[in-house]
Design a protein around this motif. Structure first.
Motif, short mmCIF file in Angstrom:
data_model
loop_
_atom_site.label_atom_id
_atom_site.label_comp_id
_atom_site.label_asym_id
_atom_site.label_seq_id
_atom_site.Cartn_x
_atom_site.Cartn_y
_atom_site.Cartn_z
N GLY A 1 0.82 -1.21 0.00
CA GLY A 1 0.00 0.00 0.00
C GLY A 1 0.85 1.26 0.00
N ILE A 2 0.16 2.39 -0.12
CA ILE A 2 0.87 3.67 -0.26
C ILE A 2 0.74 4.53 1.01
CG2 ILE A 2 -1.09 4.89 -1.33
CD1 ILE A 2 2.48 5.26 -2.63
N GLY A 3 -0.36 4.39 1.74
CA GLY A 3 -0.63 5.27 2.87
C GLY A 3 -0.28 4.65 4.21
N SER A 4 -0.68 5.36 5.27
CA SER A 4 -0.44 4.89 6.64
C SER A 4 -1.72 5.02 7.44
CB SER A 4 0.64 5.73 7.32
OG SER A 4 1.78 5.79 6.53
N MET A 5 -1.79 4.24 8.49
CA MET A 5 -2.97 4.29 9.36
C MET A 5 -2.55 4.14 10.82
SD MET A 5 -6.32 1.97 9.28
CE MET A 5 -7.56 2.49 10.44
N GLY A 6 -3.28 4.78 11.71
CA GLY A 6 -2.98 4.65 13.15
C GLY A 6 -1.88 5.59 13.60
N VAL A 7 -0.69 5.41 13.08
CA VAL A 7 0.43 6.33 13.34
C VAL A 7 1.04 6.71 11.99
CG1 VAL A 7 1.11 5.67 15.69
CG2 VAL A 7 1.89 4.30 13.75
N PRO A 8 1.45 7.97 11.84
CA PRO A 8 1.99 8.40 10.53
C PRO A 8 3.44 7.97 10.36
CG PRO A 8 1.98 10.24 12.06
CD PRO A 8 1.40 9.07 12.82
N VAL A 9 3.66 6.68 10.38
CA VAL A 9 5.03 6.15 10.34
C VAL A 9 5.05 4.87 9.51
CG1 VAL A 9 6.80 5.00 11.74
CG2 VAL A 9 5.73 7.05 12.60
N ARG A 10 6.12 4.68 8.75
CA ARG A 10 6.44 3.38 8.16
C ARG A 10 7.89 3.10 8.52
NH1 ARG A 10 3.84 0.57 3.97
NH2 ARG A 10 1.75 1.34 3.58
N PHE A 11 8.16 1.85 8.87
CA PHE A 11 9.53 1.51 9.24
C PHE A 11 9.85 0.12 8.68
CE2 PHE A 11 13.03 0.34 12.09
CZ PHE A 11 13.82 1.46 11.95
N CYS A 12 10.96 0.02 7.95
CA CYS A 12 11.34 -1.23 7.26
C CYS A 12 10.19 -1.75 6.40
CB CYS A 12 11.77 -2.30 8.25
SG CYS A 12 13.30 -1.93 9.08
N CYS A 13 9.37 -0.85 5.87
CA CYS A 13 8.18 -1.24 5.11
C CYS A 13 7.71 -0.05 4.27
CB CYS A 13 7.10 -1.68 6.10
SG CYS A 13 5.68 -2.43 5.33
N PRO A 14 8.49 0.33 3.24
CA PRO A 14 8.16 1.56 2.50
C PRO A 14 6.84 1.46 1.73
CG PRO A 14 9.95 0.36 1.43
CD PRO A 14 9.67 -0.34 2.73
N PRO A 15 6.23 2.59 1.44
CA PRO A 15 5.02 2.60 0.60
C PRO A 15 5.35 2.02 -0.77
CG PRO A 15 5.55 4.82 1.39
CD PRO A 15 6.68 3.94 1.78
N GLU A 16 4.32 1.53 -1.43
CA GLU A 16 4.58 0.76 -2.66
C GLU A 16 3.70 1.18 -3.82
OE1 GLU A 16 4.51 -3.50 -2.07
OE2 GLU A 16 3.87 -3.86 -4.13
N ILE A 17 4.32 1.26 -4.98
CA ILE A 17 3.61 1.35 -6.26
C ILE A 17 3.99 0.05 -6.98
CG2 ILE A 17 3.40 2.60 -8.45
CD1 ILE A 17 4.78 4.96 -6.68
N SER A 18 2.99 -0.77 -7.32
CA SER A 18 3.31 -2.09 -7.88
C SER A 18 3.01 -2.12 -9.38
CB SER A 18 2.47 -3.18 -7.21
OG SER A 18 2.05 -2.80 -5.94
#
Ligand SMILES: [Fe+2]
Length: 290
Positions: A257-274
């Motif tokens: 996925g591209i967005g975030s939910m719950g906390v505005p953070v991604r870690f070791c899991c970047p947003p994705e365009i497939s």
């Protein structure tokens, strides 16, 4: 006797280090990784009987949650990137919102710039269905994205003219998905590409026409630990977390996925365009295996 001042200082130092590294990781995950999408190019092998779909390119992007931590720079850039990949089909497997449609007009404004030879399509996610299914679908349709809600449409691959069915199911968690009803009336020989928000129900698909399920929902975990993986995963997304699964019978692709939910953070899991490219086995590949 230990010097209490030294002990106190060592404790403070360790505490400072702990909180400092935590703040650093949060800052990196929030300001950098969350805003730095990665293109995932995936080859989906085709059974010989569907070799006519060889080369069909499907761009997939999901889980926008655009009312919660909306980032128009991220989505605008992601749509530009999608266009540069020159997809035949764009598919959005749901969760455009978290709670309400306040971000939908902005999101659809980006979608109106999508360039896809066959078109742009979507199914709804659990959050869309829980909160505003009609409002989300209406805005997507206004923006030129066809919403498949337990619905299917027959299309043709632009290069070969080969027919395929693109279908979309309601959310497994919050909707009433019905694959049999959705595919009723569709030609029995035409392969089906299926959008279904949650990945784990892949195991329940028994219709042999389904070639590929495209799913999101998990965010890949969104926050992952090195050498461990996703720390927390949602219901209906605990078995198939991210990437390509399945076999000759049917495949499943799960985007982070591209967005975030719950906390505005991604870690070791970047947003994705497939970009999923369907690829038939060549004679050379068969020879290599022999
Ligand atoms: Fe979801």
């Amino acid at each position: 006797m230990k010097d209490p001042t030294r002990l106190y200082n060592r404790r403070n130092f360790l505490r400072l280090g702990f909180y400092g590294s935590g703040a650093g990781m949060f800052g990196y995950g929030s300001l950098i990784e969350r805003r730095t999408p990665r293109i995932e190019r995936v080859t989906c092998p085709l059974p010989a009987r569907h070799a006519g779909l060889d080369g069909l390119k499907i761009a997939v992007m999901s889980d926008f949650h655009h009312d919660e931590f909306h980032d128009d720079t991220l989505i605008g850039g992601a749509v530009e990137t999608m266009n540069s990949l020159k997809p035949d089909v764009v598919f959005f497997p749901g969760d455009f919102i978290s709670r309400d449609v306040s971000g939908m007009d902005a999101l659809v404004g980006h979608f109106q710039k999508i360039e896809a030879r066959v078109g742009a399509f979507a199914c709804l996610g659990n959050h869309d269905q829980w909160n505003a299914p009609k409002g989300v679908a209406k805005r997507l349709e206004q923006g030129g994205v066809s919403v498949l809600k337990n619905a299917a449409t027959e299309l043709r691959a632009p290069r070969t003219g080969e027919r395929f069915v693109l279908a979309g199911l309601e959310s497994a968690w919050s909707g009433d998905p019905d694959l049999a009803k959705t595919l009723r009336g569709m030609n029995g020989d035409v392969p089906v590409l299926l959008g279904w928000h949650e990945p784990d129900p892949f195991d329940t698909i028994t219709d042999g026409r389904v070639l590929l399920q495209m799913a999101g929902h998990t965010h890949g975990g969104q926050v992952c630990a090195p050498f461990y993986g996703a720390i927390r995963l949602p219901q209906y997304g605990r078995k198939y977390v991210a990437g390509l699964y399945g076999d000759e019978r049917a495949r499943l692709y799960v985007t982070r996925g591209i967005g975030s939910m719950g906390v505005p953070v991604r870690f070791c899991c970047p947003p994705e365009i497939s970009l999923v490219t369907l690829r038939a086995k060549t004679g050379d590949e068969d020879a290599n295996r022999a």
